[in-house]
Motif scaffolding. Structure first.
Motif: not given
Length: 430
Positions: A224-247
């Motif tokens: 993945l080039p740098k630009g797409l890699q940055e967007h990928l990291s953003s998506v993973i951070k958002v998913v981890n925030f929402i799925k990171g806890s049961a609440l």
């Protein structure tokens, strides 16, 4: 000792009648009960249910149904059926040994065979070596699971070779009939000097070794080039925030229900199955409005800002499209009927598609190649979307697929062409 002889003779007759009458019906009944025990143990093993299921669930249900439908006499026969956990285990072991004998017998009778190895770590952190075999039986090619054995200490090529050699020796398999070895990407499998394939060639120099196509495709798709890699990291951070806890998960689920969303949860992806990222992207894309509202409600400005970067949603739509295509190729390469011919055809077809997509992208034609991206670009101003990262990614994919799947040498290509259509070559020769 005052008992008469006729009394003992009468007792002997009663015992004989109790065990086996003149018609042999007792023997037939006992055989039927054992056969039924095997028949019920099979689905327990197939569905991976606990061995106690037979005694605690299956048998009580059978007794109750038989008593209601057929009466107490028939139910008494069912009561003699043994489905204890030890009995079920014994039946499963017997069936497993029988299947193993059949497979080994077919391999021995085959004029040649090939094996495929996969070494991976299970949930108990134990390295497991799985070996599959492909052989000829009744003029057809069959593929079956050969054996599985744990690597209790180190997982070097020598350890893998020792396990395989031990199995071959125990089952009296001929190394001379082994014509092919396919390995995955584990360090123990690779290497031209100390890898497993090289050790096998010491047993049989004529063995052809190949590297797993699916593993190579996964490595090629990770670019993945740098630009797409940055967007990928953003998506993973958002998913981890929402799925990171049961609440957070419950709150997001409620929000999706209130907004009448098609789905109610996001998906994680696994590094072990890297192509599962395509499913994560698709779910995230479908719930992007709900995710945006959730981040606003929970006051997460940094995560919200990462989703509002210019071109983020367009790049996300592109990732949905490209990973859907990669996943489709991955699926085509799986299954018992797959071989080096049709798998090579799938890879070559995908490489040609990538080159065609680059040409279409240069003209702005997105409708056929990238339908999700096309639908999103139609709703936005075309000038707000840069195609630089996408062009760079497609060219990188072409280069990576060419590196992991290079062109075959002329002799191998000729042999594969002859295998595909032997009659055509026969006509040309004439």
């Amino acid at each position: 000792m005052d008992k008469s002889k006729p009394l003992f003779e009468a007792k002997e007759g009663e015992l004989k009648r109790a065990k086996l009458d003149s018609t042999g019906s007792f023997h037939i009944q006992a055989q039927a009960i054992i056969e039924a025990s095997y028949a019920l143990s099979y689905p327990i093993a197939r569905d991976e249910k606990p061995h106690t299921t037979g005694e605690t669930l299956v048998k009580p249900c059978l007794l109750e149904c038989t008593k209601i439908i057929l009466g107490d006499t028939a139910a008494q026969k069912i009561a003699d059926l043994s489905l204890s956990d030890s009995t079920v285990k014994s039946r499963i072991d017997d069936m497993s040994a029988n299947i193993k004998r059949q497979v080994i017998g077919k391999i021995k009778s085959s004029p040649m065979f090939a094996i495929q190895l996969d070494e991976s770590t299970d949930v108990a952190s134990i390295s497991q070596l799985m070996v599959f075999a492909r052989y000829v039986h009744r003029e057809t090619i069959e593929e079956e699971f050969m054996f599985c054995s744990p690597l209790t200490e180190t997982t070097t090529a020598a350890d893998v070779m020792n396990l395989v050699s031990e199995f071959f020796g125990k089952e009296h398999l001929d190394w001379g009939k082994l014509i092919g070895v396919c390995t995955n990407g584990a360090p123990a499998m690779l290497g031209c000097h100390a890898g497993f394939a090289q050790l096998v060639k010491e047993k049989n120099p004529l063995v052809v070794s190949t590297h797993c196509f699916i593993y190579r495709q996964t490595l090629a798709a990770k670019t993945l080039p740098k630009g797409l890699q940055e967007h990928l990291s953003s998506v993973i951070k958002v998913v981890n925030f929402i799925k990171g806890s049961a609440l957070q998960t419950r709150l997001f689920h409620k929000l999706c229900e209130d907004m009448d969303a098609v789905h109610s949860s996001l998906l994680f992806h696994s590094e072990v199955r890297w192509l599962s990222m395509g499913n994560m992207f698709l779910r995230f894309f479908n719930l992007r409005a709900e995710v945006n509202e959730f981040l606003k409600t929970h006051n997460k400005p940094k995560l919200l800002a990462s989703m509002q970067v210019e071109g983020f949603h367009q790049c996300l739509a592109y990732l949905v499209d490209i990973f859907a295509s990669i996943n489709e190729v991955n699926t085509k390469m799986q299954g018992k009927d797959r071989n080096v011919l049709n798998v090579t055809d799938s890879i070559n077809a995908f490489k040609d598609k990538l080159k065609l997509w680059v040409e279409r992208l240069a003209t702005g034609n997105l409708r056929v190649s990238f339908p999700v991206l096309h639908s999103l670009v139609d709703m936005k101003a075309p000038s707000a979307f840069s195609l630089t990262d996408i062009k760079h990614h497609l060219n990188s994919l072409i280069a990576e697929f060419e590196r992991y799947f290079p062109k075959l040498d002329p002799r191998t290509e000729q042999l594969m062409s002859l295998t595909r259509d032997p009659l055509k070559h026969l006509c040309i020769k004439r």
